[in-house]
Design an enzyme around this catalytic site. Structure first.
Site, short mmCIF file in Angstrom:
data_model
loop_
_atom_site.label_atom_id
_atom_site.label_comp_id
_atom_site.label_asym_id
_atom_site.label_seq_id
_atom_site.Cartn_x
_atom_site.Cartn_y
_atom_site.Cartn_z
N ASP A 94 0.79 -1.23 0.00
CA ASP A 94 0.00 0.00 0.00
C ASP A 94 0.82 1.28 0.00
O ASP A 94 0.31 2.35 0.28
CB ASP A 94 -0.95 0.00 1.21
CG ASP A 94 -0.19 0.02 2.54
OD1 ASP A 94 1.01 -0.30 2.54
OD2 ASP A 94 -0.81 0.35 3.56
N GLU A 95 2.10 1.18 -0.34
CA GLU A 95 2.95 2.37 -0.26
C GLU A 95 4.12 2.27 -1.23
O GLU A 95 4.68 1.20 -1.43
CB GLU A 95 3.46 2.53 1.17
CG GLU A 95 4.17 3.81 1.45
CD GLU A 95 4.50 3.97 2.93
OE1 GLU A 95 4.99 5.05 3.30
OE2 GLU A 95 4.26 3.02 3.71
#
Length: 353
Positions: A94-95
Site C-alpha cells: 500500500d505504499e
C-alpha cells in the site's frame, strides 16, 4: 493508500462501509493487521492485540485478511505509477516512492502529478490515496501523513527548514516510541530542539543513528528511489485461535506455513540459506531459532524439515499462540548470475577436457 486492507474490505462489502472494522485477529485473540478510520477513532490500530481493540471499540467487526485480493489491487495501482515514471520503489502493498523529477508526462509539477495519480487511483479502484511531495524520500514520507486521509501535502524546497523545525519529534519517520522517549529525556521535543544538538552529542546518545538524525533535521537525505529493492527476507506466520502445546499440532501448522512460503518463494523466484523459526508463547514472550545452510532451499519439504529440527532444538517453555517461519540470506540476481557463470564454466571445462 488510506487504511488499505480495511478500505478494500469495505469496497467489496458495502455492509461494512462506515463501520468500525479490523482486518485480522478476532474478538477472542490475535493481532489487528489494519483498522478502518471509523475504528481508529476509538484508538484501534495495526499491531494492537485484538482483545484490547475490542475493549476500546465494543462494536468492532473483525474480518479475515485476503492478501491475494490486496496484491491484485496493489498491482493495478503500481501500473498507474508506471504511466508516469519507471522510478517506482514499493515499500509494501500500500505504499511506494516515485521519483518524478523527469516523468513520462513531461509535467514539471510534482504536486499536480500527485493529484492526477490520486484521482486515477480512485477512478480505477474506488479507493483513496494520500501523497507527500518534497525534495527527498524522508520529507515526502512525513508529508504523506499530514493530510490523511484522501489528501496531499507539498513541502517546497524553501519550506523544508521551517517544516522540520516545527515538527514534533515523534512524527519524524523512523523515530519510534522508545527513541522518542529517549529524546524527550534529552530535552528534544521538536525538530528545532533536535537541530540544536551537535553531531558528537547525537552520536554519543544514539550511536550510528546519530548522524542520520543530524542530517535529516537539516533536510539532508541522499537515499535514491530504487526501483529494484533487494528483498532481505521472506516469511509467513500464523496466530492460533487457541494456544497449542502438542508438538504434533505445531508440526501440522508449520506444514501449512511451509506451503505458503514455498508459494511466495516461487512467485518471487528466490531461495534462502537461513531458516528462522519464530515462536510466541501464551505469555507473549517471543523466541527465535535459526539455522544457516551451505545451500539455498525453496521447497516446502526442506523448509519444514529444518523448521522441525529447530522446533525440537530445545524444550518448549509454555503453550504457543503463534508460529512463524522466515527465510533470509536470499539469492539475489547477482547470486543467480554467478551461479549461471559457474555452470557455463563447468560446461566449457567438460567440453575442453
Amino acid at each position: 493508500m488510506d487504511a488499505f486492507y480495511a478500505s478494500v474490505e469495505q469496497l467489496d462489502n458495502p455492509e461494512l462501509r462506515g463501520k468500525a472494522l479490523a482486518v485480522g485477529g478476532s474478538s477472542e485473540r490475535g493481532v489487528v493487521a489494519a483498522a478502518s478510520y471509523e475504528a481508529r477513532k476509538y484508538g484501534v490500530k495495526s499491531a494492537m492485540s485484538s482483545i484490547i481493540a475490542k475493549r476500546n471499540c465494543p462494536q468492532l467487526i473483525f474480518v479475515k485478511p485476503r492478501f491475494e485480493r490486496y496484491r491484485e489491487i496493489s498491482q493495478r495501482i503500481r501500473n498507474i505509477f508506471f504511466e508516469y515514471t519507471d522510478l517506482v520503489e514499493p515499500l509494501s502493498l500500500d505504499e511506494a516512492y516515485l521519483d518524478v523529477t523527469e516523468n513520462k508526462k513531461g509535467n514539471p509539477s510534482a504536486t499536480l502529478i500527485a493529484r492526477e495519480i490520486r484521482q486515477k487511483i480512485f477512478e480505477k479502484t474506488g479507493l483513496n490515496a494520500s501523497a507527500g511531495i518534497s525534495i527527498n524520500k524522508f520529507i515526502a514520507k512525513i508529508a504523506s501523513d499530514v493530510n490523511k486521509p484522501n489528501g496531499q501535502k507539498t513541502v517546497n524546497p524553501e519550506e523544508v527548514e521551517a517544516f522540520l523545525e516545527e515538527l514534533e519529534i515523534r512524527k519524524f519517520y523512523g523515530v519510534g516510541k522508545v527513541t522518542a522517549e529517549k529524546m524527550y529525556q534529552l530535552g528534544i521535543f521538536t525538530g528545532k530542539d533536535l537541530k540544536t544538538k551537535s553531531l558528537d552529542f547525537l552520536n554519543e546518545h544514539f550511536g550510528k543513528s546519530g548522524e542520520h538524525y543530524y542530517n535529516v533535521v537539516r533536510g539532508i537525505h541522499f537515499s535514491e528511489v530504487r526501483p529494484s529493492r533487494i528483498r532481505k527476507s521472506l516469511g509467513a506466520e500464523r496466530t492460533f485461535d487457541e494456544n497449542i502445546s502438542s508438538e504434533i499440532f505445531m508440526l501440522e501448522r508449520l506444514g501449512h506455513i511451509s506451503e505458503e512460503i514455498e508459494r511466495r518463494l516461487s512467485k518471487n523466484k528466490v531461495a534462502g540459506k537461513t531458516v528462522t523459526l519464530k515462536i510466541k508463547y501464551s505469555d507473549f514472550t517471543l523466541q527465535t531459532r535459526s539455522k544457516t545452510l551451505s545451500y539455498y532451499v525453496s521447497s516446502k519439504d526442506l523448509i519444514l524439515e529444518i523448521a522441525k529440527d529447530l522446533l525440537y532444538q530445545e524444550k518448549m517453555k509454555d503453550s504457543v499462540r503463534l508460529l512463524g517461519i522466515s527465510l533470509s540470506n536470499l539469492n539475489t540476481d547477482k547470486d543467480k548470475e554467478k551461479e549461471e557463470e559457474k555452470k557455463e564454466v563447468a560446461v566449457q571445462l567438460r567440453f575442453e577436457f
